[in-house]
Design a protein around this motif. Structure first.
Motif, PDB file in Angstrom:
ATOM      1  N   LEU A  87       0.794  -1.153   0.035  1.00 57.40           N
ATOM      2  CA  LEU A  87       0.025   0.048   0.025  1.00 57.40           C
ATOM      3  C   LEU A  87       1.011   1.296  -0.062  1.00 57.40           C
ATOM      4  N   ALA A  88       1.898   1.201   0.916  1.00 56.23           N
ATOM      5  CA  ALA A  88       2.717   2.558   0.825  1.00 56.23           C
ATOM      6  C   ALA A  88       3.622   2.628  -0.349  1.00 56.23           C
ATOM      7  N   ALA A  89       4.034   1.558  -1.220  1.00 56.77           N
ATOM      8  CA  ALA A  89       4.621   1.597  -2.315  1.00 56.77           C
ATOM      9  C   ALA A  89       3.905   2.355  -3.384  1.00 56.77           C
ATOM     10  N   HIS A  90       2.474   2.157  -3.358  1.00 53.50           N
ATOM     11  CA  HIS A  90       1.581   2.638  -4.495  1.00 53.50           C
ATOM     12  C   HIS A  90       0.865   4.136  -3.912  1.00 53.50           C
ATOM     13  N   ASN A  91       1.122   4.552  -2.546  1.00 56.30           N
ATOM     14  CA  ASN A  91       0.987   5.695  -1.972  1.00 56.30           C
ATOM     15  C   ASN A  91      -0.874   5.547  -1.613  1.00 56.30           C
ATOM     16  N   TYR A  92      -1.150   4.437  -1.428  1.00 58.58           N
ATOM     17  CA  TYR A  92      -2.538   4.281  -1.002  1.00 58.58           C
ATOM     18  C   TYR A  92      -2.513   4.526   0.398  1.00 58.58           C
TER      19      TYR A  92
END
Length: 334
Positions: free
Chosen positions: A201-206
């Motif tokens: 999630l963090a890698a996709h800025n979600y």
């Protein structure tokens, strides 16, 4: 020329009795002394006679919330037995129940036996549970668990990467609101899967939406009851959920469907473990296949290295890969 215990004694300065006790993993030799003796023995090419003829498979039951209902452990045991037999070793079994009145007696039977290679099923074990084995003078390897002190070798599932890949799969299917069905009893495997969930999630800025994080019991019935209670609050649901394992996923699916929420038309679900019920339920549960028998086999082979290369003190953490299985519980919403 064969190296003797007496020669190792002369070089290290420790008595022959201390050297013998250390090389035979007997109690009474502190860790620093034992390590010096092992290092000297290895430099000199000392090879002890093979006195270990069997493996001891030890199941550690903390509370039964995971292993009592799981289908994956019989397969791990089968892998252990098969590999041990192929290598000419007998397998014996011990069961440690932390809540039982005879726990300490059963534990002593295990820790007093230094003539066996011990494979410890650590699925339900948390960091504090490993204290019982810290002074064990024989060889012990953890199967499906990990001690943060790195005091033992271990063979476990590549949990974090597998979970991260599952979230990537949901994102590729167009899902941006992805929830997490987390097991209430936070075993190591679940903790590592949670890392994978948040990492992706963090890698996709979600954003992290607390309303999409649901803590459920780790048995089908308790997961169902807890999910049913959650749904009574009429929460806004994500388009997809990742579950810590198939048991939790199946319990949640039952509650969702009773509420009239269709899988996968309204909510997609991904599980973990690939148990038999998941393949035959509804449209089939999309999940992560764990190579259960192979994990048992790898643990045996790593344990046998202790005989082949005595005195090696470096601990290893072996993570076994998984396979993603796409079935019918995920909808492509792109």
């Amino acid at each position: 020329m064969k190296i003797s215990i007496k020669q190792i004694s002369q070089i290290t300065g420790f008595s022959p009795a201390t050297v013998s006790n250390a090389l035979n993993h007997k109690r009474g030799v502190n860790g620093e002394t034992a390590e010096k003796i092992f290092q000297a023995a290895e430099r000199l090419g000392y090879r002890a006679d093979r006195t270990i003829s069997k493996l001891r498979f030890v199941t550690y039951r903390k509370n039964g919330q995971i292993i009592d209902d799981s289908q994956i452990f019989p397969a791990m045991i089968e892998g252990v037995e098969r590999q041990a037999k192929a290598m000419g070793y007998e397998t014996t079994f011990s069961h440690l129940n932390y809540c039982a009145s005879d726990f300490e007696d059963r534990l002593r039977e295990v820790t007093d036996d230094t003539s066996s290679l011990v494979i410890l099923l650590g699925t339900e074990m948390l960091d504090e549970d490993y204290k019982f084995f810290m002074d064990y003078r024989g060889y012990l390897i953890i199967l499906d668990g990990w001690c943060e002190d790195m005091a033992f070798d271990a063979v476990l599932i590549n949990n974090t990467d597998a979970a991260a890949n599952a979230i990537e799969y949901l994102i590729k299917k167009g899902h941006k609101e992805i929830g997490y069905l987390r097991g209430g009893y936070r075993i190591k495997s679940f903790q590592y899967r949670e890392y994978g969930y948040y990492r992706t999630l963090a890698a996709h800025n979600y954003p992290k939406n607390p309303e999409y994080i649901v803590t459920l019991g780790t048995r089908i019935e308790t997961a169902y009851v807890d999910m049913k209670y959650y749904l009574e609050g009429e929460p806004e649901l994500p388009t997809a959920f990742f579950a810590d394992n198939d048991i939790i996923a199946l319990g949640a699916i039952r509650a969702l469907e009773e509420k009239g929420i269709r899988i996968p038309e309204q909510v997609s679900i991904v599980g973990f473990d690939d148990i038999h019920f998941g393949a035959v339920s509804g449209r089939g549960l999309t999940t992560i296949h764990v190579f259960k028998q192979e994990m048992g086999e790898v643990a045996v082979r790593r344990a046998m290295d202790h005989i082949k290369y005595p005195g090696r003190m470096v601990k290893t953490k072996i993570q076994v890969g998984t396979e993603f299985l796409e079935r019918g519980s995920v909808r492509d919403i792109k």
